[in-house]
Design an enzyme around this catalytic site. Structure first.
Site, short mmCIF file in Angstrom:
data_model
loop_
_atom_site.label_atom_id
_atom_site.label_comp_id
_atom_site.label_asym_id
_atom_site.label_seq_id
_atom_site.Cartn_x
_atom_site.Cartn_y
_atom_site.Cartn_z
N LYS A 89 -35.86 -1.77 -17.90
CA LYS A 89 -35.71 -0.83 -18.94
C LYS A 89 -34.99 -1.07 -20.12
O LYS A 89 -35.38 -0.84 -21.21
CB LYS A 89 -35.11 0.53 -18.35
N ARG A 91 -32.58 11.06 -14.54
CA ARG A 91 -32.47 10.52 -13.08
C ARG A 91 -33.09 11.45 -11.93
O ARG A 91 -33.05 10.96 -10.86
CB ARG A 91 -31.02 10.09 -13.03
N ARG A 143 -27.59 -11.08 -13.18
CA ARG A 143 -27.68 -10.53 -14.23
C ARG A 143 -26.14 -10.70 -14.91
O ARG A 143 -25.13 -10.28 -14.13
CB ARG A 143 -27.90 -9.06 -14.13
N ARG A 179 -21.52 -6.77 -14.09
CA ARG A 179 -21.26 -5.32 -13.86
C ARG A 179 -20.67 -5.22 -12.59
O ARG A 179 -21.33 -5.84 -11.42
CB ARG A 179 -22.28 -4.38 -14.00
N ARG A 196 -27.56 1.97 -5.05
CA ARG A 196 -28.28 2.58 -6.23
C ARG A 196 -29.83 2.75 -6.10
O ARG A 196 -30.45 3.71 -6.60
CB ARG A 196 -28.07 1.63 -7.46
P1 AMP Z 1 -27.44 2.13 -15.79
O1 AMP Z 1 -27.02 1.50 -16.64
O2 AMP Z 1 -28.82 3.06 -16.23
O3 AMP Z 1 -27.94 1.48 -14.48
O4 AMP Z 1 -26.41 3.15 -15.18
C1 AMP Z 1 -25.22 2.80 -14.49
C2 AMP Z 1 -24.66 4.01 -13.85
O5 AMP Z 1 -24.24 5.14 -14.66
C3 AMP Z 1 -25.68 4.68 -13.00
O6 AMP Z 1 -25.52 3.95 -11.46
C4 AMP Z 1 -24.83 6.18 -12.68
O7 AMP Z 1 -23.66 6.04 -12.04
C5 AMP Z 1 -24.58 6.33 -14.05
N1 AMP Z 1 -25.77 7.02 -14.70
C6 AMP Z 1 -26.54 6.50 -15.85
N2 AMP Z 1 -27.53 7.53 -16.21
C7 AMP Z 1 -27.36 8.52 -15.37
C8 AMP Z 1 -27.86 9.71 -15.33
N3 AMP Z 1 -28.90 9.91 -16.19
N4 AMP Z 1 -27.73 10.65 -14.35
C9 AMP Z 1 -26.41 10.26 -13.48
N5 AMP Z 1 -25.82 9.05 -13.77
C10 AMP Z 1 -26.14 8.11 -14.44
#
Ligand code: AMP
Length: 207
Positions: free
Chosen positions: A13, A88, A127, A154, A165
């Site tokens: 994404k 999400r 990554r 990360r 996740r």
């Molecule tokens: P991402 O970078 O999108 O993979 O997000 C990393 C982490 O941030 C996720 O595993 C969640 O813990 C948190 N996170 C990101 N976006 C959301 C969302 N829309 N709702 C809830 N938690 C989020």
């Protein structure tokens, strides 16, 4: 144009969002990036969010919905936005629809990038991200190819957390594919191909 990008963690994404920004002048917002920045800055929101993020859990809806509302209220959001990592779950999708309504805006497209889970686990293990500019690279990048910054892995890209996740994605986020299909906004692309080819597919819908 306002776009929702759907896909499991590691589906690509962020990579596709960056291309849409470059080519179509849209503004990207990634709730994950905002939360990581808040955690690094040690703000109350960041401190609260960090525990959830490190465990691979979703951060409470009220926190992320607040972040998105703040972002949509900014003047640059009027250029058209790409929402990366939000919504999400259904609660967030409904809140987003209400906020767009209130602002007199519309979601034009929901793009679901589909990648097999085993491919994702391998992808995320390799990554690496840039501490300075956020570029998404790989274990082969000793320094950031864009800005020379330090690359790091990360915490939530460790295989055990990735599996958590993915389980949460399957349960909470994947149902949004049907939600946006029902709204006649969905396109699906196969994300297990070179990013250029995935982007070429996406561009066909950018009318
Ligand atoms: P991402 O970078 O999108 O993979 O997000 C990393 C982490 O941030 C996720 O595993 C969640 O813990 C948190 N996170 C990101 N976006 C959301 C969302 N829309 N709702 C809830 N938690 C989020």
């Amino acid at each position: 144009m306002n776009i929702v990008l759907l896909g499991a963690p590691g589906a690509g994404k962020g990579t596709q969002a960056a291309r849409l920004v470059d080519e179509f002048g849209l503004v990207q917002v990634s709730t994950g990036d905002l939360l990581r920045a808040a955690a690094r800055a040690g703000t109350p929101l960041g401190i609260e969010a960090k525990g959830y993020m490190d465990a691979g859990e979703l951060v409470p809806d009220s926190l992320v919905i607040g972040l998105i509302k703040e972002f949509l209220a900014k003047p640059e959001a009027a250029q058209g936005v790409i929402l990366d990592g939000f919504p999400r779950n259904t609660t967030q999708a409904v809140a987003l629809a209400a906020e767009f309504d209130a602002l007199g805006l519309e979601i034009d497209l929901a793009i679901a990038i589909q990648v097999d889970f085993e491919v994702i686990v391998a992808r995320l293990a390799a990554r690496r991200c840039c501490k300075d500019c956020g570029l998404i690279g790989s274990v082969d990048d000793m320094i950031c190819p864009a800005c020379g910054g330090e690359m790091y892995q990360r915490d939530d890209d460790m295989p055990q957390t990735v599996r958590n996740r993915l389980a949460i994605y399957e349960k909470s986020t994947a149902p949004l594919i049907e939600y946006y299909r029902g709204a006649d906004l969905l396109i699906e692309v196969d994300g297990d191909r070179h990013p250029d080819i995935v982007f070429a597919d996406i561009k066909k819908y950018m009318v």
